[in-house]
Design a protein around this motif. Structure first.
Motif, mmCIF file in Angstrom:
data_model
loop_
_atom_site.group_PDB
_atom_site.id
_atom_site.type_symbol
_atom_site.label_atom_id
_atom_site.label_comp_id
_atom_site.label_asym_id
_atom_site.label_seq_id
_atom_site.Cartn_x
_atom_site.Cartn_y
_atom_site.Cartn_z
ATOM 1 N N SER A 412 0.807 -1.216 0.000
ATOM 2 C CA SER A 412 0.000 0.000 0.000
ATOM 3 C C SER A 412 0.841 1.268 0.000
ATOM 4 O O SER A 412 0.310 2.349 -0.219
ATOM 5 C CB SER A 412 -0.933 0.023 1.220
ATOM 6 O OG SER A 412 -1.727 -1.143 1.258
ATOM 7 N N PHE A 413 2.141 1.130 0.277
ATOM 8 C CA PHE A 413 2.966 2.315 0.469
ATOM 9 C C PHE A 413 4.260 2.208 -0.338
ATOM 10 O O PHE A 413 5.036 1.271 -0.147
ATOM 11 C CB PHE A 413 3.303 2.495 1.953
ATOM 12 C CG PHE A 413 2.101 2.522 2.845
ATOM 13 C CD1 PHE A 413 1.226 3.599 2.815
ATOM 14 C CD2 PHE A 413 1.841 1.467 3.701
ATOM 15 C CE1 PHE A 413 0.107 3.615 3.632
ATOM 16 C CE2 PHE A 413 0.738 1.488 4.523
ATOM 17 C CZ PHE A 413 -0.137 2.563 4.490
ATOM 18 N N PRO A 414 4.536 3.179 -1.222
ATOM 19 C CA PRO A 414 5.769 3.136 -2.021
ATOM 20 C C PRO A 414 7.038 3.166 -1.167
ATOM 21 O O PRO A 414 8.038 2.543 -1.526
ATOM 22 C CB PRO A 414 5.664 4.388 -2.899
ATOM 23 C CG PRO A 414 4.209 4.705 -2.940
ATOM 24 C CD PRO A 414 3.651 4.275 -1.626
ATOM 25 N N MET A 415 7.012 3.913 -0.046
ATOM 26 C CA MET A 415 8.194 3.996 0.815
ATOM 27 C C MET A 415 8.254 2.851 1.820
ATOM 28 O O MET A 415 9.172 2.792 2.631
ATOM 29 C CB MET A 415 8.206 5.336 1.570
ATOM 30 C CG MET A 415 8.399 6.551 0.681
ATOM 31 S SD MET A 415 10.019 6.608 -0.097
ATOM 32 C CE MET A 415 11.078 6.736 1.332
ATOM 33 N N GLY A 416 7.295 1.989 1.793
ATOM 34 C CA GLY A 416 7.328 0.825 2.657
ATOM 35 C C GLY A 416 6.847 1.090 4.061
ATOM 36 O O GLY A 416 6.313 2.153 4.386
ATOM 37 N N VAL A 417 7.050 0.081 4.917
ATOM 38 C CA VAL A 417 6.616 0.129 6.312
ATOM 39 C C VAL A 417 7.846 0.038 7.210
ATOM 40 O O VAL A 417 8.736 -0.786 6.975
ATOM 41 C CB VAL A 417 5.654 -1.038 6.612
ATOM 42 C CG1 VAL A 417 5.276 -1.056 8.078
ATOM 43 C CG2 VAL A 417 4.415 -0.926 5.733
ATOM 44 N N ALA A 418 7.917 0.899 8.220
ATOM 45 C CA ALA A 418 9.076 0.943 9.102
ATOM 46 C C ALA A 418 9.250 -0.365 9.848
ATOM 47 O O ALA A 418 8.292 -0.909 10.412
ATOM 48 C CB ALA A 418 8.942 2.102 10.084
ATOM 49 N N ARG A 419 10.466 -0.870 9.859
ATOM 50 C CA ARG A 419 10.801 -2.087 10.610
ATOM 51 C C ARG A 419 11.801 -1.831 11.727
ATOM 52 O O ARG A 419 11.998 -2.682 12.572
ATOM 53 C CB ARG A 419 11.366 -3.148 9.660
ATOM 54 C CG ARG A 419 10.411 -3.611 8.575
ATOM 55 C CD ARG A 419 9.127 -4.154 9.149
ATOM 56 N NE ARG A 419 8.287 -4.776 8.118
ATOM 57 C CZ ARG A 419 6.990 -4.940 8.243
ATOM 58 N NH1 ARG A 419 6.364 -4.499 9.341
ATOM 59 N NH2 ARG A 419 6.301 -5.508 7.270
ATOM 60 N N GLY A 420 12.451 -0.666 11.717
ATOM 61 C CA GLY A 420 13.414 -0.374 12.777
ATOM 62 C C GLY A 420 14.252 0.842 12.451
ATOM 63 O O GLY A 420 14.022 1.551 11.464
ATOM 64 N N GLN A 421 15.221 1.077 13.299
ATOM 65 C CA GLN A 421 16.095 2.238 13.189
ATOM 66 C C GLN A 421 17.534 1.784 13.421
ATOM 67 O O GLN A 421 17.803 0.986 14.321
ATOM 68 C CB GLN A 421 15.694 3.310 14.211
ATOM 69 C CG GLN A 421 16.417 4.637 14.069
ATOM 70 C CD GLN A 421 15.960 5.629 15.123
ATOM 71 O OE1 GLN A 421 15.461 5.236 16.184
ATOM 72 N NE2 GLN A 421 16.128 6.915 14.864
ATOM 73 N N VAL A 422 18.457 2.292 12.607
ATOM 74 C CA VAL A 422 19.860 1.907 12.701
ATOM 75 C C VAL A 422 20.687 3.135 13.064
ATOM 76 O O VAL A 422 20.531 4.195 12.448
ATOM 77 C CB VAL A 422 20.364 1.312 11.368
ATOM 78 C CG1 VAL A 422 21.845 0.974 11.460
ATOM 79 C CG2 VAL A 422 19.568 0.076 10.999
ATOM 80 N N ALA A 423 21.579 2.980 14.059
ATOM 81 C CA ALA A 423 22.504 4.038 14.469
ATOM 82 C C ALA A 423 21.778 5.323 14.852
ATOM 83 O O ALA A 423 22.350 6.416 14.764
ATOM 84 C CB ALA A 423 23.522 4.319 13.367
ATOM 85 N N LYS A 424 20.522 5.209 15.266
ATOM 86 C CA LYS A 424 19.730 6.364 15.679
ATOM 87 C C LYS A 424 19.679 7.443 14.589
ATOM 88 O O LYS A 424 19.442 8.611 14.871
ATOM 89 C CB LYS A 424 20.294 6.981 16.968
ATOM 90 C CG LYS A 424 20.372 6.029 18.132
ATOM 91 C CD LYS A 424 20.956 6.717 19.355
ATOM 92 C CE LYS A 424 21.109 5.758 20.522
ATOM 93 N NZ LYS A 424 21.709 6.399 21.703
ATOM 94 N N THR A 425 19.885 7.033 13.352
ATOM 95 C CA THR A 425 19.957 7.993 12.256
ATOM 96 C C THR A 425 19.172 7.543 11.037
ATOM 97 O O THR A 425 18.564 8.364 10.345
ATOM 98 C CB THR A 425 21.434 8.228 11.856
ATOM 99 O OG1 THR A 425 22.160 8.678 12.995
ATOM 100 C CG2 THR A 425 21.549 9.246 10.726
ATOM 101 N N TYR A 426 19.159 6.237 10.777
ATOM 102 C CA TYR A 426 18.576 5.718 9.543
ATOM 103 C C TYR A 426 17.368 4.837 9.846
ATOM 104 O O TYR A 426 17.422 3.966 10.716
ATOM 105 C CB TYR A 426 19.614 4.928 8.746
ATOM 106 C CG TYR A 426 20.858 5.720 8.459
ATOM 107 C CD1 TYR A 426 20.869 6.691 7.466
ATOM 108 C CD2 TYR A 426 22.009 5.523 9.216
ATOM 109 C CE1 TYR A 426 22.007 7.443 7.210
ATOM 110 C CE2 TYR A 426 23.158 6.268 8.969
ATOM 111 C CZ TYR A 426 23.145 7.224 7.972
ATOM 112 O OH TYR A 426 24.268 7.967 7.733
ATOM 113 N N ILE A 427 16.290 5.089 9.118
ATOM 114 C CA ILE A 427 15.074 4.296 9.250
ATOM 115 C C ILE A 427 15.147 3.143 8.249
ATOM 116 O O ILE A 427 15.464 3.353 7.075
ATOM 117 C CB ILE A 427 13.835 5.160 8.978
ATOM 118 C CG1 ILE A 427 13.727 6.285 10.017
ATOM 119 C CG2 ILE A 427 12.569 4.321 8.966
ATOM 120 C CD1 ILE A 427 12.653 7.305 9.694
ATOM 121 N N VAL A 428 14.867 1.934 8.738
ATOM 122 C CA VAL A 428 14.829 0.752 7.879
ATOM 123 C C VAL A 428 13.367 0.426 7.615
ATOM 124 O O VAL A 428 12.588 0.212 8.553
ATOM 125 C CB VAL A 428 15.533 -0.441 8.533
ATOM 126 C CG1 VAL A 428 15.498 -1.655 7.607
ATOM 127 C CG2 VAL A 428 16.974 -0.084 8.876
#
Length: 604
Positions: A412-428
């Motif tokens: 439903s979403f082109p940018m996807g669904v958040a699964r977590g955060q890496v290095a407190k900087t990058y959203i996975v």
């Protein structure tokens, strides 16, 4: 057309075009003459930014009447006792400044040698008007009035008195940094704007003339390197990487006490701070390089602001090594937190109201519903939390959360669904066709910028009044720039008011920025305005101004986001134009397609 010899007055006016570009150029020559004369105190008076009057008084060695007459002739100087120009150690040496200034202004020189009578000489646009005895203490006083008054082609290219005063102040600031043993004062339109005593050491003088906070956020440079004819000596102060500014105008370079603007030295500073500064940020440095006279050529520029080194690679290596060693020695030091920054943090209570310890929260897996979290104030441990409101209303979580509602479908979403955060900087995030990595600061910076653009298109940006207005201390030219643009800045939601000569009062900030740092925002905006053309409105420089504001109002790298916050950021990116790159042109997200991932693992 036959070749002819130009008359003397025309030769002087042509020379003035090279030496005297604006009031600051004339002031530089006069102050350098005072320094070369051995002055211990130099007093400067300016009227209307120097366009109407420049006065420089010193307590140096003074001149006899005969020397004064020679000083007003071209290429007459006392600073070259022999013909070896490479051995010059004074700031001036060409003997062009005074006759050039006298050809385009009314020049009055009064001077007295100790133990003798004073003498005065007045030259009005190249013509000697009168001379005679004068009463003054030992030293010299030079007055320049109505610069370019009879040269309208040059006069009309002068900028506003405020801009000319800012250029004069910058010239004196640089010369004063190089000579902490000399006292400097400036009065502008009847008000003292600079006072530097002659008892300060070099780091103290630099902090006085730049920012007092630099003393607590800088390292000292001290390095020597031998050469054939002596030693290369590098000294000065350099800011910690965390203490930086938005433009490179706060980098001061000196070679043998001479202020210079050299691309080699600027490049060496950038190289030393490589990988330690954010993009588009610049260190605050004042570097003093002492070089044997046979290793440097100072006679390569009419205004003597550029130099040429015999061994530029060695000089560059010295600067990079000196800065790197000092920064390495600083270890884990970082910028000291200001009172404003400290006020953004609060200590949570270590026990619940009533003095009773709270029970440990349940894990959430023993019942049929989501876990019942206790309020923060009822937890039994002490913690330090960010008092600023989060990006969205949900509280930040530093761990994965049980999904009690079905997760959204990735299709439903082109940018996807958040699964977590890496290095407190990058959203996975997981998308239907691959894995998405998002730089949270860069992405939110673009979102805030686009919101601000949309608000400006609809009128003005909504502002959020501060409960207690904040005073931001800056130098006077920076305050002048902000005051001149205050009405335009109010359209961006920033309400500023002059608060004395060297401070601005912040009454409101753009509501889009949330609870931002007013001091950092106003300081960076003042730097941005320094690079603008006065003829351009801020709306014509929308990207620069709004980009600076957006950077201060965006989610920072190192900020822990909850899963709802991450998903909300992704959803807004999907509907925001240009969200694929930040305000500085960097990508805000990258995608690894399923095929790329399979190649990495050798499945394809």
């Amino acid at each position: 057309m036959s070749i002819r010899r130009l008359p003397e007055h025309l030769v002087n006016r042509i020379a003035a075009g090279e030496v005297v570009e604006r009031p600051a150029s004339a002031l530089k020559e006069l102050v350098e003459n005072a320094i070369d004369a051995g002055a211990g105190r130099i007093a400067i008076l300016l009227v209307e930014g120097g366009t109407s009057r420049i006065e420089v008084a010193d307590d140096g060695c003074g001149m006899t009447p005969a020397d004064m007459m020679l000083a007003l002739e071209r290429h007459a100087t006392s600073k070259m006792p022999d013909e070896i120009i490479e051995s010059v150690v004074t700031l001036g040496f060409r003997g062009e400044a005074l006759p050039s200034i006298a050809s385009v202004a009314r020049l009055t020189i009064e001077s007295r040698v100790r133990g003798a009578e004073g003498w005065s000489r007045i030259v009005d646009n190249g013509r000697v008007e009168r001379e005679g005895p004068a009463a003054l203490p030992p030293g010299t006083r030079v007055v320049v009035e109505d610069l370019f008054a009879r040269v309208p082609a040059r006069r009309k290219f002068l900028r506003s008195p405020r801009a000319e005063y800012a250029a004069c102040l910058d010239i004196v600031r640089r010369l004063a940094m190089a000579r902490p043993d000399i006292g400097f004062t400036i009065e502008h339109d009847g008000r003292r704007t600079l006072a530097a005593t002659q008892v300060e050491d070099r780091p103290g003088r630099v902090a006085t003339l730049t920012d007092r906070a630099l003393a607590d956020n800088a390292v000292t440079i001290d390095l020597e390197r031998p050469v054939d004819s002596g030693m290369l000596v590098l000294g000065g102060v350099a800011s910690l990487p965390t203490y930086n500014r938005g433009i490179a105008d706060h980098q001061y370079l000196f070679v043998n006490g001479r202020p210079v603007k050299d691309r080699l030295l600027m490049g060496a500073i950038r190289g030393a701070y490589a990988e330690m500064l954010p993009r588009d940020r610049h260190a605050v440095v004042a570097l003093f390089l002492d070089v044997p006279t046979d290793q440097v050529d100072v006679n390569v520029h009419p205004a003597k602001t550029e130099v040429r080194f015999r061994d530029p690679a060695m000089v560059r290596g010295l600067i990079v090594s000196g800065l790197r060693r000092a920064l390495d020695a600083a270890g884990h030091r970082s910028q000291r937190a200001s009172d404003t920054a400290l006020a953004m943090w609060q200590q949570e209570n270590s026990s619940p109201p009533g003095g009773e310890e709270g029970a440990r929260p349940q894990s959430g897996w023993e019942g049929e519903g989501p876990p019942q979290r206790l309020p923060l104030e009822s937890r039994s441990y002490a913690s330090v939390n960010d008092a600023r409101p989060t990006f969205f209303a949900a509280p930040p979580q530093a761990r994965a959360e049980p999904a009690w509602t079905p997760p959204p479908q990735t299709s439903s979403f082109p940018m996807g669904v958040a699964r977590g955060q890496v290095a407190k900087t990058y959203i996975v995030a997981e998308a239907e066709d691959g894995l998405v990595l998002v730089d949270q600061h860069a992405a939110h910076e673009r979102l805030v910028l686009e919101r601000m653009r949309a608000a400006l298109a609809g009128g003005t940006v909504a502002s959020q009044a501060l409960l207690i207005p904040e005073v931001v201390e800056l130098d006077e030219p920076a305050c002048d720039r902000l005051e001149a643009r205050a009405a335009e800045l109010s359209e961006f939601g920033l309400d500023l008011e002059r608060f004395g000569a060297r401070a601005m009062l912040v009454r409101a900030t753009p509501a889009l920025l949330g609870q931002s740092d007013p001091k950092g925002l106003v300081t960076d905006l003042a730097d941005e305005l320094a690079a603008f053309d006065e003829a351009l409105s801020l709306k014509e420089r929308l990207d620069a101004v709004a980009g600076t504001m957006a950077c201060h109002g965006s989610v920072r790298a190192g900020r822990i986001l909850s899963v709802p916050e991450m998903n909300a950021l992704l959803r807004e990116m999907e509907i925001t134009p240009h969200s694929g790159q930040c305000n500085h042109g960097r990508p805000t997200w990258v995608k690894l397609a399923h095929g790329d991932i399979e190649k990495l693992f050798g499945r394809k």
